[in-house]
Design a protein around this motif. Structure first.
Motif, short mmCIF file in Angstrom:
data_model
loop_
_atom_site.label_atom_id
_atom_site.label_comp_id
_atom_site.label_asym_id
_atom_site.label_seq_id
_atom_site.Cartn_x
_atom_site.Cartn_y
_atom_site.Cartn_z
N ALA A 179 0.84 -1.20 0.00
CA ALA A 179 0.00 0.00 0.00
C ALA A 179 0.88 1.26 0.00
N GLN A 180 1.97 1.21 0.80
CA GLN A 180 2.90 2.36 0.84
C GLN A 180 3.55 2.56 -0.53
N SER A 181 3.98 1.45 -1.14
CA SER A 181 4.66 1.55 -2.44
C SER A 181 3.73 2.12 -3.50
N ILE A 182 2.45 1.69 -3.45
CA ILE A 182 1.48 2.20 -4.42
C ILE A 182 1.31 3.71 -4.23
N ALA A 183 1.22 4.12 -2.95
CA ALA A 183 1.05 5.56 -2.67
C ALA A 183 2.25 6.35 -3.20
N LEU A 184 3.46 5.80 -2.97
CA LEU A 184 4.67 6.48 -3.47
C LEU A 184 4.71 6.48 -5.00
N GLY A 185 4.33 5.31 -5.57
CA GLY A 185 4.33 5.19 -7.03
C GLY A 185 3.40 6.22 -7.65
N GLN A 186 2.27 6.42 -6.98
CA GLN A 186 1.27 7.39 -7.47
C GLN A 186 1.86 8.80 -7.43
N ARG A 187 2.53 9.09 -6.30
CA ARG A 187 3.09 10.44 -6.12
C ARG A 187 4.19 10.72 -7.15
N LEU A 216 17.46 -10.08 -4.35
CA LEU A 216 16.96 -8.71 -4.43
C LEU A 216 17.94 -7.75 -3.79
N SER A 217 18.36 -6.77 -4.57
CA SER A 217 19.43 -5.90 -4.09
C SER A 217 18.90 -4.62 -3.45
N ARG A 218 17.74 -4.14 -3.89
CA ARG A 218 17.28 -2.83 -3.39
C ARG A 218 16.65 -2.95 -2.01
N ARG A 219 16.93 -1.96 -1.18
CA ARG A 219 16.35 -1.94 0.17
C ARG A 219 14.83 -1.85 0.12
N SER A 220 14.33 -1.21 -0.91
CA SER A 220 12.88 -1.00 -0.99
C SER A 220 12.13 -2.27 -1.42
N ASP A 221 12.85 -3.29 -1.89
CA ASP A 221 12.19 -4.52 -2.31
C ASP A 221 11.84 -5.37 -1.09
N THR A 222 10.77 -6.13 -1.21
CA THR A 222 10.36 -6.99 -0.09
C THR A 222 10.11 -8.40 -0.59
N LEU A 257 8.48 -5.36 -5.80
CA LEU A 257 9.52 -4.46 -6.33
C LEU A 257 8.92 -3.06 -6.30
N ALA A 258 9.41 -2.27 -5.35
CA ALA A 258 8.72 -1.00 -5.08
C ALA A 258 8.99 0.07 -6.13
N GLU A 259 10.12 -0.05 -6.81
CA GLU A 259 10.41 0.98 -7.83
C GLU A 259 10.80 0.29 -9.13
N GLU A 275 11.14 0.75 -13.24
CA GLU A 275 11.15 1.74 -14.32
C GLU A 275 10.32 1.24 -15.50
N ALA A 276 10.64 0.02 -15.94
CA ALA A 276 9.97 -0.51 -17.13
C ALA A 276 9.39 -1.88 -16.81
N VAL A 277 8.38 -2.27 -17.59
CA VAL A 277 7.74 -3.57 -17.40
C VAL A 277 8.79 -4.68 -17.44
N GLN A 278 9.77 -4.48 -18.32
CA GLN A 278 10.79 -5.50 -18.53
C GLN A 278 11.60 -5.78 -17.26
N ASP A 279 11.72 -4.78 -16.38
CA ASP A 279 12.50 -4.98 -15.15
C ASP A 279 11.96 -6.14 -14.33
N ALA A 280 10.62 -6.20 -14.25
CA ALA A 280 9.99 -7.26 -13.46
C ALA A 280 10.27 -8.61 -14.10
N ALA A 281 10.24 -8.67 -15.43
CA ALA A 281 10.50 -9.93 -16.13
C ALA A 281 11.93 -10.38 -15.90
N VAL A 282 12.85 -9.42 -15.91
CA VAL A 282 14.27 -9.76 -15.69
C VAL A 282 14.44 -10.35 -14.28
N THR A 283 13.80 -9.71 -13.30
CA THR A 283 13.90 -10.22 -11.92
C THR A 283 13.28 -11.61 -11.84
N ALA A 284 12.14 -11.80 -12.50
CA ALA A 284 11.48 -13.11 -12.46
C ALA A 284 12.41 -14.19 -13.01
#
Ligand code: C2E
Length: 570
Positions: free
Chosen positions: A163-171, A213-219, A232-234, A236-245
Motif C-alpha cells: 500500500a505504501q509503495s502504491i502511494a509512493l508510485g502514485q506520487r 533482491l538488491s534494493r532496500r525497498s524490495d520486499t 519491487l517497489a520501484e 522503471e519498465a515492465v521489462q525490469d519485473a520480467a528480468v527479476t522473475a
C-alpha cells in the motif's frame, strides 16, 4: 486464493534471558535462528513461562508500590493529625509542647526514610519490569508481522508495504511490480520426505529469494505454505519485473541440499504491475495470483505477466471452486455408470463410475469442466474419497441384491494417488462398505503413475496386496517409455478413445490399436477399448481379439437406477 496447509513447529521451551535479549536486539536475524516453536507459541497468544514470571514480578512490584504509597498516605495523614494535635496541645498545654514536638517528629522521620527507601527499590524494579514488558511487546509485534519459519515479512506486513509503495508510485509516477511465487510440487516433497525437510526447503528458498533482491525497498514475503510474494517497489519498465522473475527462476533451480537430500524445485511466478494491472493492493495481489495460476497451467517453472483476459478464466475458476465446495457439502455429486462389455459375447463385465455435478435444475456438469479445478484447489481429495466410497457402497448394494455387476472401475487422479494416506483410505472404504477388493479396479493415467516412480511402485504394491486391480487409463497418450509396464503391477490397459475413434479412417490408428492389443496379450494384461461408437470400430476390435470395450455403441454412462435396470435385463 489457494491456501495450503503446512504444519508449524511444536511448543516452546523456556529460553535463557541472554537469548531473549539478543532476539530483541536483532529481531529479524534472531527470528531466522530462533526456534519456530517459541514464535508460534507467542503468536498464538500463549504466555511463555518467562513472560508469566515477568508478569508475576511486575504484579508483585506494583503491589509493593501500592503498599508504599498507602504507607506514605497513612504517614502524611498521621503527620497532619499529629501537627493538629500539637497545635491543639500547644494552645492548651504550652508547658508540655516541647515533649509533644519531639516524640511524633522523630517517629515520622524514620517512617518516611524507610518508606522512601522502599519506594526507590520498588521504582527501580518497576522500571526494569516495564522495560522487559516493552521488549516482550516489541517482540510480539515483530512476530505478528513476520513469518515464524523463514523470518520474512508476512502477509500483513507485505500488504502494508505494498500500500505504501502504491502511494509512493502514485506520487512519483512510478511503477510497482508484485510477483506471486509458488514452489512447484512442494506438497509432494512435504508429503513424501516429511514436514521437517519441507520446512528446511522453504527456508532455503526464502534465503535464495532474499539474496536475489538488491534494493532496500524490495520486499520478499511469505504468504503461507509454499507461496511467496516479492514486491519491487520501484520499477522503471515492465521489462525490469520480467528480468527479476528470470533471475528468481534461475536461482531457485539449483539443487537445494537438505540433509542427505538433493532437492530440485522450480517456481511458478505471476506478475502484476501498478498502475497497469491494479490500482490497489488487493487487486494487485489477486491479479498476480491469477497470473501465477496461468504460469502453473503453462508447464510450471516459468512466469506470466497478468493480462486482462486472465480475469475471465479466474472468475470461472473461482466460481468452479465455489460450486465444487457446495456440491461436496450439499450432496451435489452424483455417479453415472458406463457398462463394460465382453466384445465376443456382449455380456456386461463391469462398469466405470463417472462423476457428475448437479446444480439445481440445470443440466449435469461433466468432469472435464471441474476435475482440473478440483485438482488445482485440492478439492480432488475429498471428491475422490466420495466417488470411491459411493461407487463401492453402490456396488456392494447391487451385489447383495443379487445383481452381478462384475467389477467396478473408479478413476483416481494423480493428486489423490500421491497424496498422504491414499492406500489407507482405499482400505478403509473397502472395510466400511464390505466390498471384496477383487471387485474394485482403480484407473490411473500413465502420466499420473510416472510422476514419482518409487512411491508409485510402493502404493501399487500395497493395492495389489489388498487385492485391488489396477488399470492404465487413456493408454498410449501419456508416456513414451513402456518399461514401467514391467516394473509396475498392472492388470489392465485401456486403449484411449482417440485411437478407437479414428479406426474407421486412419490406418495409423488401426496399427496402434492392434499393436496395443498384441502387446497386452504378450504381457498377459487385460485390454479394454474405450469410446466404441460404430459397428466398424467394434468389428475391427473383435477381429483383433480385444477382450472388452465400452462406448456409446453399447451404452452411455447411466444413472444408478437405469444401470441396475439394465443389469436386470441382461
Ligand atoms: N465421445 C465418446 N465419449 C465416451 C464414449 N464412451 C464413454 N465416453 C466418455 O469418455 C470418458 C471416459 O472416461 P475417462 O477416459 O476415464 O475420462 C474421464 C476421467 O478421466 C475423468 N473422470 C470422470 N469421473 C471421474 C472421477 O470420479 N474422478 C476422477 N479423478 N476423474 C474422473 O473425466 C473424464 C471424462 O469423463 P466423462 O465426461 O464422464 O467421459 C467419460 C465417458 O462418458 C464414447 O463412445 N464416445
Amino acid at each position: 486464493m489457494r491456501r495450503k496447509n503446512l504444519t508449524p513447529g511444536k511448543d516452546t521451551a523456556r529460553q535463557p534471558a541472554k537469548t531473549r535479549e539478543s532476539r530483541l536486539l536483532s529481531p529479524h536475524a534472531a527470528a531466522l535462528n530462533s526456534p519456530t516453536t517459541h514464535a508460534a507459541a507467542l503468536l498464538a497468544g500463549k504466555q511463555t513461562a518467562d513472560q508469566r514470571e515477568e508478569n508475576a514480578d511486575l504484579r508483585q512490584a506494583t503491589a509493593e508500590l501500592r503498599q508504599v504509597t498507602a504507607d506514605l498516605r497513612q504517614a502524611t495523614a498521621d503527620l497532619r493529625q499529629e501537627s493538629a494535635d500539637r497545635r491543639q496541645e500547644a494552645a492548651d498545654q504550652s508547658e508540655d509542647a516541647a515533649q509533644a514536638k519531639v516524640q511524633p517528629g522523630a517517629i515520622t522521620e524514620a517512617h518516611l526514610r524507610e518508606a522512601n527507601e522502599r519506594l526507590v527499590v520498588a521504582t527501580i524494579r518497576a522500571h526494569t519490569m516495564t522495560e522487559a514488558a516493552e521488549n516482550a511487546s516489541a517482540e510480539m509485534s515483530y512476530m505478528a508481522q513476520h513469518d515464524f519459519l523463514t523470518g520474512l515479512p508476512n502477509r500483513a506486513l507485505l500488504r502494508e508495504r505494498l500500500a505504501q509503495s502504491i502511494a509512493l508510485g502514485q506520487r512519483h509516477g512510478k511503477r510497482v511490480a508484485l510477483m506471486y511465487l509458488d514452489l512447484d510440487h512442494f506438497k509432494h516433497i512435504n508429503d513424501s520426505l516429511g514436514h521437517a525437510v519441507g520446512d528446511q526447503l522453504l527456508q532455503s528458498a526464502a534465503t535464495r529469494l532474499q539474496a536475489c533482491l538488491s534494493r532496500r525497498s524490495d520486499t520478499v514475503s511469505r504468504q503461507g505454505g509454499d507461496e511467496f510474494v516479492v514486491l519491487l517497489a520501484e520499477v522503471e519498465a515492465v521489462q525490469d519485473a520480467a528480468v527479476t522473475a528470470e533471475k528468481l527462476l534461475t536461482v531457485m533451480a539449483a539443487p537445494h541440499l537438505i540433509g542427505a537430500h538433493r532437492l530440485h524445485v522450480t517456481l511458478s511466478i505471476g506478475i502484476s504491475l501498478y498502475p497497469d494491472d491494479g490500482q490497489d493492493a488487493e487487486t494487485m495481489i489477486k491479479n498476480a495470483d491469477t497470473a501465477m495460476y496461468h504460469a502453473k497451467k503453462n508447464g510450471r517453472g516459468t512466469y506470466r505477466m497478468f493480462t486482462s483476459d486472465m480475469n475471465e478464466h479466474a472468475v470461472a475458476r473461482r466460481s468452479g471452486e465455489e460450486s465444487l465446495h457446495q456440491a461436496l457439502e450439499q450432496h451435489g455429486l452424483v455417479l453415472h455408470y458406463q457398462p463394460k462389455v465382453n466384445l465376443q459375447t456382449g455380456a456386461i463385465t463391469g462398469a466405470e463410475a463417472l462423476v457428475r455435478l448437479r446444480q439445481g435444475d440445470q443440466p449435469l456438469v461433466y468432469p472435464s469442466t471441474f476435475v482440473n479445478v478440483a485438482e488445482n484447489c485440492g478439492l480432488i481429495v475429498p471428491l475422490g474419497k466420495w466417488v470411491l466410497s459411493e461407487a463401492c457402497r453402490q456396488t456392494a448394494e447391487w451385489l447383495q441384491a443379487g445383481l452381478d455387476i462384475g467389477q467396478i472401475a473408479v478413476n483416481v487422479s494423480a493428486v489423490e494417488f500421491h497424496g498422504a494416506g491414499f492406500l489407507a483410505g482405499v482400505r478403509a472404504v473397502l472395510d466400511d462398505t464390505g466390498l471384496a477388493p477383487c471387485r474394485l479396479e482403480l484407473e490411473m493415467t500413465e502420466s499420473g503413475l510416472m510422476q514419482d516412480t518409487a512411491p508409485t511402485s510402493e502404493i501399487l504394491r500395497g493395492l495389489k496386496t489388498l487385492g485391488v486391480q489396477i488399470a492404465i487409463d487413456d493408454f498410449g497418450t501419456g508416456y513414451s517409455s513402456l518399461s514401467y509396464l514391467r516394473s509396475f503391477p498392472i492388470d489392465t490397459l485401456k486403449i484411449d478413445q482417440s485411437f478407437v475413434k479414428d479406426i474407421d479412417d486412419g490406418s495409423e490408428e488401426k496399427a496402434i490399436v492392434s499393436a496395443i492389443i498384441a502387446m497386452g496379450k504378450s504381457l498377459k494384461l487385460h485390454v479394454i477399448a474405450e469410446g466404441i461408437e460404430t459397428p466398424q470400430q467394434l468389428a475391427f476390435l473383435q477381429a483383433h481379439h480385444c477382450a472388452e470395450g465400452q462406448g456409446y455403441y453399447f451404452n452411455r454412462p447411466l444413472p444408478a437406477e437405469k444401470f441396475a435396470a439394465l443389469l436386470k435385463t441382461t
